[in-house]
Motif scaffolding. Structure first.
Motif, PDB file in Angstrom:
ATOM      1  N   GLU A 123       0.859  -1.185   0.000  1.00  0.00           N
ATOM      2  CA  GLU A 123       0.000   0.000   0.000  1.00  0.00           C
ATOM      3  C   GLU A 123       0.898   1.240   0.000  1.00  0.00           C
ATOM      4  O   GLU A 123       1.810   1.351   0.841  1.00  0.00           O
ATOM      5  CB  GLU A 123      -0.917  -0.009   1.229  1.00  0.00           C
ATOM      6  CG  GLU A 123      -1.876   1.133   1.323  1.00  0.00           C
ATOM      7  CD  GLU A 123      -3.050   1.062   0.349  1.00  0.00           C
ATOM      8  OE1 GLU A 123      -3.732   2.071   0.209  1.00  0.00           O
ATOM      9  OE2 GLU A 123      -3.267   0.009  -0.280  1.00  0.00           O
ATOM     10  N   ASN A 124       0.691   2.143  -0.929  1.00  0.00           N
ATOM     11  CA  ASN A 124       1.395   3.431  -0.989  1.00  0.00           C
ATOM     12  C   ASN A 124       2.914   3.318  -0.933  1.00  0.00           C
ATOM     13  O   ASN A 124       3.574   4.045  -0.198  1.00  0.00           O
ATOM     14  CB  ASN A 124       0.907   4.364   0.126  1.00  0.00           C
ATOM     15  CG  ASN A 124      -0.553   4.706  -0.021  1.00  0.00           C
ATOM     16  OD1 ASN A 124      -1.051   4.860  -1.129  1.00  0.00           O
ATOM     17  ND2 ASN A 124      -1.246   4.791   1.098  1.00  0.00           N
ATOM     18  N   GLY A 125       3.489   2.383  -1.680  1.00  0.00           N
ATOM     19  CA  GLY A 125       4.939   2.246  -1.762  1.00  0.00           C
ATOM     20  C   GLY A 125       5.580   1.480  -0.619  1.00  0.00           C
ATOM     21  O   GLY A 125       6.801   1.384  -0.548  1.00  0.00           O
ATOM     22  N   PHE A 126       4.783   0.943   0.285  1.00  0.00           N
ATOM     23  CA  PHE A 126       5.295   0.146   1.402  1.00  0.00           C
ATOM     24  C   PHE A 126       4.734  -1.273   1.342  1.00  0.00           C
ATOM     25  O   PHE A 126       3.636  -1.499   0.839  1.00  0.00           O
ATOM     26  CB  PHE A 126       4.890   0.756   2.754  1.00  0.00           C
ATOM     27  CG  PHE A 126       5.650   1.987   3.120  1.00  0.00           C
ATOM     28  CD1 PHE A 126       6.908   1.902   3.704  1.00  0.00           C
ATOM     29  CD2 PHE A 126       5.106   3.247   2.896  1.00  0.00           C
ATOM     30  CE1 PHE A 126       7.608   3.056   4.049  1.00  0.00           C
ATOM     31  CE2 PHE A 126       5.793   4.397   3.240  1.00  0.00           C
ATOM     32  CZ  PHE A 126       7.050   4.303   3.819  1.00  0.00           C
ATOM     33  N   ILE A 127       5.479  -2.181   1.906  1.00  0.00           N
ATOM     34  CA  ILE A 127       4.999  -3.538   2.162  1.00  0.00           C
ATOM     35  C   ILE A 127       4.737  -3.609   3.657  1.00  0.00           C
ATOM     36  O   ILE A 127       5.620  -3.311   4.479  1.00  0.00           O
ATOM     37  CB  ILE A 127       6.030  -4.615   1.758  1.00  0.00           C
ATOM     38  CG1 ILE A 127       6.344  -4.527   0.266  1.00  0.00           C
ATOM     39  CG2 ILE A 127       5.531  -5.995   2.149  1.00  0.00           C
ATOM     40  CD1 ILE A 127       5.201  -4.869  -0.671  1.00  0.00           C
ATOM     41  N   TYR A 128       3.526  -3.999   4.019  1.00  0.00           N
ATOM     42  CA  TYR A 128       3.104  -4.120   5.417  1.00  0.00           C
ATOM     43  C   TYR A 128       3.121  -5.591   5.801  1.00  0.00           C
ATOM     44  O   TYR A 128       2.621  -6.439   5.057  1.00  0.00           O
ATOM     45  CB  TYR A 128       1.705  -3.527   5.603  1.00  0.00           C
ATOM     46  CG  TYR A 128       1.689  -2.036   5.434  1.00  0.00           C
ATOM     47  CD1 TYR A 128       1.769  -1.201   6.536  1.00  0.00           C
ATOM     48  CD2 TYR A 128       1.641  -1.460   4.170  1.00  0.00           C
ATOM     49  CE1 TYR A 128       1.790   0.177   6.383  1.00  0.00           C
ATOM     50  CE2 TYR A 128       1.662  -0.082   4.011  1.00  0.00           C
ATOM     51  CZ  TYR A 128       1.738   0.726   5.113  1.00  0.00           C
ATOM     52  OH  TYR A 128       1.762   2.090   4.972  1.00  0.00           O
TER      53      TYR A 128
END
Length: 165
Positions: A123-128
């Motif tokens: 999401e939004n350039g991040f991996i959670y």
């Protein structure tokens, strides 16, 4: 613990119990996490891991397998592990880039085993990444949650997969 996939060689993780303790989250938990509605999570509260790395443990004794670990060198912490991916070196030989665990906030990657669960999404350039113990439909609790840049996540996987081709 001896590891593959890092320059560090042999070292001990700071974190003792990979299934309940989380230094990155100061032992705080997320409760009532519903995989079908992750949009309710406040993603800004997820700590950022800037030095995300993937490790493979070497077998310590004959009956232990190699495992995949998500690691932060600056925290010297095993952040997450894939409990059910035993014999990781063998498993990774067949893993393709399209098989790297990820998903979207609406359709995350998830895996559940006895006493363990993991959820991963972009999401939004991040991996959670979220890891918890036993899955509970009514009160699902996550003990470890963090995010790393999409670039760092996929670079770490690419580096690891290249070692096993």
């Amino acid at each position: 613990m001896k590891v593959i996939g890092t320059k560090s060689g042999e070292f001990d993780f700071k974190r003792e119990d990979i299934f309940t303790d989380s230094l990155i989250n100061n032992n705080e938990t997320l409760t009532n996490v519903v995989i079908d509605n992750l949009k309710n999570l406040n993603l800004e509260l997820f700590p950022v891991v800037n030095d995300f790395e993937l490790l493979i443990t070497k077998k310590r004794v004959k009956f232990y397998s190699e495992f995949v670990y998500f690691y932060s060198r600056s925290k010297n912490e095993n952040l997450t592990t894939f409990e059910c991916w035993k014999n990781a070196k063998t498993f990774l030989k067949d893993l393709k880039k399209k098989d790297i665990p990820t998903g979207t906030i609406d359709k995350p990657f998830s895996d559940i085993d006895q006493g363990w669960q993991i959820i991963i999404f972009e999401e939004n350039g991040f991996i959670y990444v979220l890891q918890g113990g036993e899955f509970d439909h009514e009160n699902n609790t996550i003990h470890t949650w963090y995010r790393t840049s999409k670039e760092a996540y996929f670079n770490a996987w690419g580096n690891l997969l290249n070692k096993f081709k």
